[in-house]
Design a protein around this motif. Sequence first.
Motif, mmCIF file in Angstrom:
data_model
loop_
_atom_site.group_PDB
_atom_site.id
_atom_site.type_symbol
_atom_site.label_atom_id
_atom_site.label_comp_id
_atom_site.label_asym_id
_atom_site.label_seq_id
_atom_site.Cartn_x
_atom_site.Cartn_y
_atom_site.Cartn_z
ATOM 1 N N GLU A 133 -8.192 9.867 -19.740
ATOM 2 C CA GLU A 133 -7.995 8.527 -20.290
ATOM 3 C C GLU A 133 -6.528 8.268 -20.602
ATOM 4 O O GLU A 133 -5.991 7.191 -20.302
ATOM 5 C CB GLU A 133 -8.843 8.359 -21.560
ATOM 6 N N GLY A 156 -9.746 0.041 -17.033
ATOM 7 C CA GLY A 156 -11.154 0.016 -16.654
ATOM 8 C C GLY A 156 -11.404 -0.698 -15.349
ATOM 9 O O GLY A 156 -12.279 -0.308 -14.561
ATOM 10 N N ASP A 157 -10.631 -1.765 -15.098
ATOM 11 C CA ASP A 157 -10.772 -2.483 -13.830
ATOM 12 C C ASP A 157 -10.470 -1.572 -12.653
ATOM 13 O O ASP A 157 -11.161 -1.593 -11.623
ATOM 14 C CB ASP A 157 -9.809 -3.682 -13.801
ATOM 15 N N ALA A 205 -11.204 -5.012 -18.143
ATOM 16 C CA ALA A 205 -12.063 -3.903 -18.554
ATOM 17 C C ALA A 205 -11.202 -2.744 -19.037
ATOM 18 O O ALA A 205 -10.148 -2.458 -18.473
ATOM 19 C CB ALA A 205 -12.934 -3.448 -17.383
ATOM 20 N N THR A 206 -11.636 -2.105 -20.108
ATOM 21 C CA THR A 206 -10.940 -0.949 -20.651
ATOM 22 C C THR A 206 -11.758 0.305 -20.373
ATOM 23 O O THR A 206 -12.940 0.233 -20.001
ATOM 24 C CB THR A 206 -10.731 -1.086 -22.165
ATOM 25 N N LEU A 207 -11.155 1.451 -20.600
ATOM 26 C CA LEU A 207 -11.894 2.695 -20.429
ATOM 27 C C LEU A 207 -12.972 2.843 -21.491
ATOM 28 O O LEU A 207 -13.979 3.509 -21.267
ATOM 29 C CB LEU A 207 -10.929 3.885 -20.469
ATOM 30 N N GLU A 208 -12.780 2.231 -22.646
ATOM 31 C CA GLU A 208 -13.821 2.250 -23.672
ATOM 32 C C GLU A 208 -15.083 1.562 -23.177
ATOM 33 O O GLU A 208 -16.199 1.961 -23.516
ATOM 34 C CB GLU A 208 -13.316 1.558 -24.951
ATOM 35 N N ASP A 209 -14.921 0.499 -22.378
ATOM 36 C CA ASP A 209 -16.081 -0.213 -21.833
ATOM 37 C C ASP A 209 -16.925 0.688 -20.937
ATOM 38 O O ASP A 209 -18.124 0.466 -20.770
ATOM 39 C CB ASP A 209 -15.634 -1.437 -21.024
ATOM 40 N N LEU A 210 -16.293 1.692 -20.338
ATOM 41 C CA LEU A 210 -16.989 2.527 -19.373
ATOM 42 C C LEU A 210 -17.678 3.708 -19.990
ATOM 43 O O LEU A 210 -18.429 4.410 -19.314
ATOM 44 C CB LEU A 210 -15.984 3.032 -18.322
ATOM 45 N N LYS A 211 -17.424 3.972 -21.256
ATOM 46 C CA LYS A 211 -18.062 5.113 -21.895
ATOM 47 C C LYS A 211 -19.546 4.849 -22.075
ATOM 48 O O LYS A 211 -19.979 3.765 -22.463
ATOM 49 C CB LYS A 211 -17.414 5.393 -23.254
#
Length: 214
Positions: A133, A156-157, A205-211
């Motif tokens: 991350e 995230g994108d 989109a962020t990496l938090e969205d993907l968790k």
Amino acid sequence: MSVTASTTPAPKQRADATRNRARIITAAREAFVEYGALAPLDEIARRAGVGNATLYRNFADRTTLIHQVALSVIARVVDHAEAAVAEEPDSFAALSRFVHAAADERIGALCPLLSGAVHHDDPELEASRVRLERTTNDLIAHAHADGLLRGDVGAGDVVIAITQLTRPLPGTDCHGLDQFVHRHLQLFLDGLRNPAPSVLPGRAATLEDLKQRA
């Protein structure tokens, strides 16, 4: 009376064991991409050039093997990112190199597998995820700071695009489409360049969205 000490080839044995373990992980990664989580373990052993007993001596069960594959893939992706930052002439070139290298790891095909069967509370896995991350966010931040990446795109994108474009998932009949992955990734990267020709709907989109949420 002299005593002759016996010698054992322990270093060579350890080196052989390390190589066998690495070969098994590599073979498992390839098999999981091709067949999914239920890839036959004897096929993995065959691809690795070891016996079934050697596979089970290194990995007690399928879940343990999948977990080690996850750690290996994350480490390789981070290594790609760090090499790109160190060697490329500008931040967008580094981002582009990272995207293509991550695609070669087939993270889209492995994503469902790695998110479902790994030990999520493992400290080593958590440390690897934090490193991934941080490295990915840094790539995006540098490209933003240099004015080379459109401002409405987040880390995230980029990860979502890599994931989607490295499908099809295991078990489909569309593996022949792999030859077009890098072509379409380059089209995607061209769309990331600043200045942007359009306004994207929604938010980045962020990496938090993907968790994965519990």
